[in-house]
Design an enzyme around this catalytic site. Structure first.
Site, PDB file in Angstrom:
ATOM      1  N   GLY D  52       0.792  -1.103   0.030  1.00  0.00           N
ATOM      2  CA  GLY D  52       0.102  -0.054  -0.054  1.00  0.00           C
ATOM      3  C   GLY D  52       0.711   1.394   0.027  1.00  0.00           C
ATOM      4  CB  CYS D  53       0.196   4.579  -1.310  1.00  0.00           C
ATOM      5  SG  CYS D  53      -1.343   5.141  -0.559  1.00  0.00           S
TER       6      CYS D  53
END
Lengths: 249, 249, 249, 249
Positions: D52-53
């Site tokens: 995930g970012c």
């Protein structure tokens, strides 16, 4: 606040909005709610068509020139730019943050419904048919409209005299500011106020008189002008509820 | 990259920049670096005047019309809008965040130095004197220029044919995109690329042909075009170092 | 409005501002102008030290917890974010549009002068020494502060009770809104108003009570609070001149 | 690119995503695609869960501290801020321009799904259970994440040594920059690149080691890291297709 009572001409309304005047008798009693043009009529009606936001910015800039017959009635161009609140709260691709932000785009080029509204309004004080080319653009800001308007004076102009004309025309108007020659109107000087700022510029080389007009589309371009009209119609102080200064930041 | 070699006419340069051509012999050898106009000449010089950012956006939009004599040479209007990088990195009131952000303002109205540059460039392919009214505006974004250009065709036009003309004119150009009729060019479609997007619009009612042209002022409007010119002058692949797509967000 | 009368402790002031109290007698008469803490004292003074903007947002969020001894006095963290008006109108690299826009940066990490101001203020209602880690950030917006504050309750908490505590604490405050549990305070709900919105959140897994506090740094964080203090000191209605709603756009 | 293969623990996945591992055998073969942690494993798999970012920005900042056991495993706080592209292209109230612009808001406080992803990843190199309080915020910018991370060293630290540790840890990493002490990482220094910038700060007074980590959420936080993983898995040069500099404006 909608367009229903902005037109006197039912054919124009039908052409641009696709509907007939369903209550024609009400249209006879209605007034186009631009106080600077129709204050006396607004006092005597209860049906007011509040002007469109772009229309307000363009009409206020052009009224003095048109009423005096200074410019060519044909070939007027308004290149207008509006913040995103101008397109409402509905969800659309075009109002998604990442599509607006860091961009600029034009839309409804020569097809925007405020065009006939402006033409009809200005025709009411003109001897000749007004023709307008109008291009709206979507700015990556919340609120404010700036219209850059290109006109062709019928003869060479003396800007001091034109400026005097504007100052006289709007001398007793509480919400229109004619800027001194050399200054340029900008959106953050009217933001969150009911003011319209107008600046005047001359391209002598090309014989173009350029007007720059700024309003807050949510106030003078919408709710504020509605309140101003209501104040006039009901006999209140016209500035009631609108007597605040711009928020420049 | 400066204006030194953008002009052939020393008088024009002196009038707008206040200086003489100090090395007139170099001016004879120099070429105005708009590849779409002067590619062959650029191949044979080492002195290239890289065009101004606004000038690039306006010239590319007008070249096909001017070269075919389709529009009136007088009365052309460009209403242009640029991101803040266009005014450089120097500190000034006008580039302070709180003065730009949430605002829009025009500046140097009918007085911007790109005006004579555009006129001289377009005159080189025109039989009649080009006259341009040019209004730049400062947009609250980092990069990108959008020019909305208003022209008057000498006679009624068929937009399909005009569009064909543009497509032919730019058929082999790697960095100019003529958009399909009905589409509108916008800044975020060229951002961070060397492309120029041009869209064509007609206000039939008023006989105005409207062009909307977008570039990234830092790339096609500056460093990118410089690299393109260098590639041409040195015999490299013209797209070398520029072969990347826009970043739409 | 400056920091001159924000401190009682001259040593702290000297350490952080590099100057002595030049008029110590005036400091004895001065009051720290946070109305929610010192209203009665403000009524009896003419020398008011108007709180810092960040300090206001953090102190209002923490007052109820500190006054009741609910959280650990050590280890409080405030991660705060402010619009660019917070750094004044002076020209600097950091306030150049292209440096702020589309970015975010922290500054003066654990070194900002509001840290000792907040600690001294909260110590005045605490039995134990308050220790704060404070990180300010520069947001690409004009106005507004959001502080996300991490605290450690001394024991497991019932959020309904904590919420009741806040509601009681601020029940008669005209400018502090305690949001319902489940809602999150955000900058555009206080913009252009004198309000402070506070929302309460619990990370049960980690035993952290998180407060989110928003003000407009130019109003409750500065001029508005100044007016509020003046109103109190002069016996006016405390809301005089401040009785307007936020502008959410 | 989704969360399907980001977890090894099916129970955690079920708790946060509401679904079972439908193909458990594939999970045995899958690798969490953080190259700086799992490069060798990525070389030997075809099933990569791209991180995930937010998780990428936080994990890269914490890896050196956790792997050396320098900080308390409990009580880590990440206050993270992301541009609007982080929430996708879907239309929602929260991504409407006028709701994001000129504002800041937190969301999913202590409830964001990247929390367990980060904890599981860091646990794989820790002797003790990592516990994280994570608060994401929505920034009014297109792209970029800045995480301000608060940690508690087990003992007083020498920042020169900590900095050396980070430099050594990431010495051969092509996409992680450890900034010199005294500098602060900011979003526009990584924008449009695959880089992660990390800066280190010490609040000695409170015994807090603060990390500031920036990535472009669309590149190192998503597609760029995907390409980096693909390059590793297929034996290409890891930098292929990613070898470009940030665009600071």
């Amino acid at each position: 606040m909608g367009a229903d009572f902005r037109f006197k001409n039912g054919l124009t309304y039908k052409k641009w909005y696709g509907k007939d005047f369903s209550m024609a008798d009400l249209h006879d009693k209605s007034v186009y709610g631009l106080p600077e043009l129709n204050r006396e009529k607004i006092k005597n009606t209860k049906i007011i068509g509040n002007p469109g936001c772009y229309a307000t910015s363009i009409e206020l800039a052009l009224l003095p020139l048109i009423s005096k017959g200074i410019i060519e009635e044909k070939g007027i161009i308004s290149d207008s730019k509006s913040g995103v609140t101008g397109s409402g709260r509905g969800l659309s691709e075009s109002s998604h943050f990442t599509n607006c932000n860091e961009s600029l785009s034009a839309y409804k080029i020569a097809k925007h419904r405020h065009t006939p509204e402006i033409e009809e309004t200005l025709n009411s004080i003109s001897n000749s048919d007004i023709k307008l080319t109008f291009t709206p653009h979507l700015l990556p800001i919340n609120r404010g409209i700036l219209s850059t308007i290109y006109t062709t004076p019928k003869q060479k102009v003396d800007m001091e005299k034109i400026h005097d004309e504007y100052c006289r025309f709007y001398a007793s108007e509480p919400f229109v500011n004619v800027l001194p020659l050399g200054e340029v109107s900008k959106i953050n000087n009217v933001r969150l106020s009911n003011y319209c700022d107008i600046s005047l510029h001359y391209d002598e080389e090309n014989g173009k008189l350029i007007l720059i007009s700024c309003i807050d589309n949510m106030i003078k371009g919408s709710a504020g002008q509605g309140i101003q009209n209501m104040n006039i119609a009901l006999g209140f102080d016209e500035k009631e509820g609108l007597n605040f200064v711009p928020s420049i930041f």
